[in-house]
Scaffold this motif. Structure first.
Motif: not given
Length: 350
Positions: A263-266, A270-274, A331-334
């Motif tokens: 989980v990274e900060t984009g 915005r928090r991103l799932f990778h 996006p982490l929220e997705a």
């Protein structure tokens, strides 16, 4: 009457009845024909918060929300006519002002001459039952939505698999495997009552049929996935596992699959799932070329279009001799359930 100061049978019976009423788990309230409370047991005190000294002598409207005051007038009217009122569900008000769902039964009280002089009200707390009904309705709506979604996915699978199958036997094998993969994701969701599933469990469940667990490593924070992410990532893992078991790291000796997620900060915080699926195999082992479905078939559609688009993200698929890499960013929220699934301290690795 007993001699020697003994108690009468009526006195004993009345005392026993009073004890039964007072020890009841249901609230039992006596009232006169003007809705004034005359009797109040311990369960009524527990349920509504008023002691007997606070409630007795006051109107039953004390316990009834204002918008339901007409309900009491109707009850008293029916009691005056000698009618008993079978159990019905309604709302009542506690001392602290909060509302509580109750099931209420009302019966006439008669004196020794048979005249109706009041009513006995029995109230039972049905908050837990109402909450259970609410959750069942929500689950049924969710199941209905998911079943329709599954039908659409299966129809797409049938169509795309049929286009790329050389014969009916191949079509049957491939479509069965894909539907079973959907079923595995579905089972995880049902087990949690559609509350989601952990990413670790999802990967393990979909790669279990291919064996060779010793060649697979997982690393990343503990995440609880939304149902949409469970379905689409599950499809992706199935396609990757199928290809790997035929042509990649899980087919010959010396192969390895590494799955990592972070989980990274984009941009704009915005928090991103990778997620990255990286597999390597012995290019000289004679395993063969990648499966056609991975080159231009349904597997490629899932990995490059279906999964990323359904999760509002993007993906890349790279192949080279002895290696395959699929990466997904979304996006982490997705991906995760709100308020749940945030990364824990450190990573979970196997």
């Amino acid at each position: 009457m007993k001699s020697g100061g003994g108690k009468s049978a009526d006195t004993i019976a009345n005392a026993r009845l009073a004890a039964i009423v007072d020890s009841s788990f249901d609230a039992i309230i006596g009232k006169d024909l003007h809705s004034i409370i005359t009797d109040w047991n311990r369960a009524a005190e527990r349920l509504f918060g008023y002691g007997a000294e606070e409630a007795i002598g006051r109107s039953m409207l004390l316990l009834i929300p204002e918008h339901l005051h007409d309900e009491e007038a109707d009850i008293i009217g029916r009691i005056r006519r000698g009618e008993g009122i079978a159990s019905f569900d309604t709302m009542r008000k506690r001392k602290d002002g909060s509302l509580i769902a109750v099931s209420v039964t009302v019966s006439p009280i008669r004196n020794s001459s048979g005249d109706i002089v009041g009513a006995s009200t029995i109230a039972r707390d049905i908050t837990a039952a109402k909450e259970s009904e609410r959750r069942i309705r929500l689950l049924m709506r969710e199941v209905n939505h998911r079943v329709k979604n599954q039908f659409a996915v299966i129809l797409s699978m049938v169509r795309e698999t049929n286009k790329r199958s050389a014969n009916p036997g191949e079509f049957e094998d491939m479509i069965r495997a894909r539907i079973m993969a959907l079923s595995r994701s579905h089972d995880l969701l049902v087990t949690s009552e559609w509350a989601g599933a952990s990413l670790f469990d999802l990967i393990q469940e979909h790669l279990k049929p291919f064996g060779h667990e010793e060649r697979i490593s997982l690393s990343g924070p503990l995440l609880t996935l939304q149902s949409n992410a469970v379905q689409n990532l599950g499809m992706a893992f199935h396609e990757l596992g199928t290809n790997s078991s035929k042509y990649g790291a899980l087919a010959g000796e010396g192969g390895h699959v590494e799955i990592t997620w972070t989980v990274e900060t984009g941009p704009e915080a915005r928090r991103l799932f990778h997620l990255v699926w990286q597999e390597t195999s012995n290019a000289d082992a004679g395993i063969g070329e990648p499966d056609e479905t991975m080159r231009k078939g349904f597997g490629t559609v899932v990995l490059q279009r279906v999964a990323p688009q359904s999760l509002s993200g993007s993906s890349s698929l790279e192949r080279s001799p002895g290696a395959l890499k699929w990466s997904l960013t979304a996006p982490l929220e997705a991906i995760v359930i709100p308020q749940l699934g945030a990364e824990t301290e450190g990573d979970f690795s196997v």
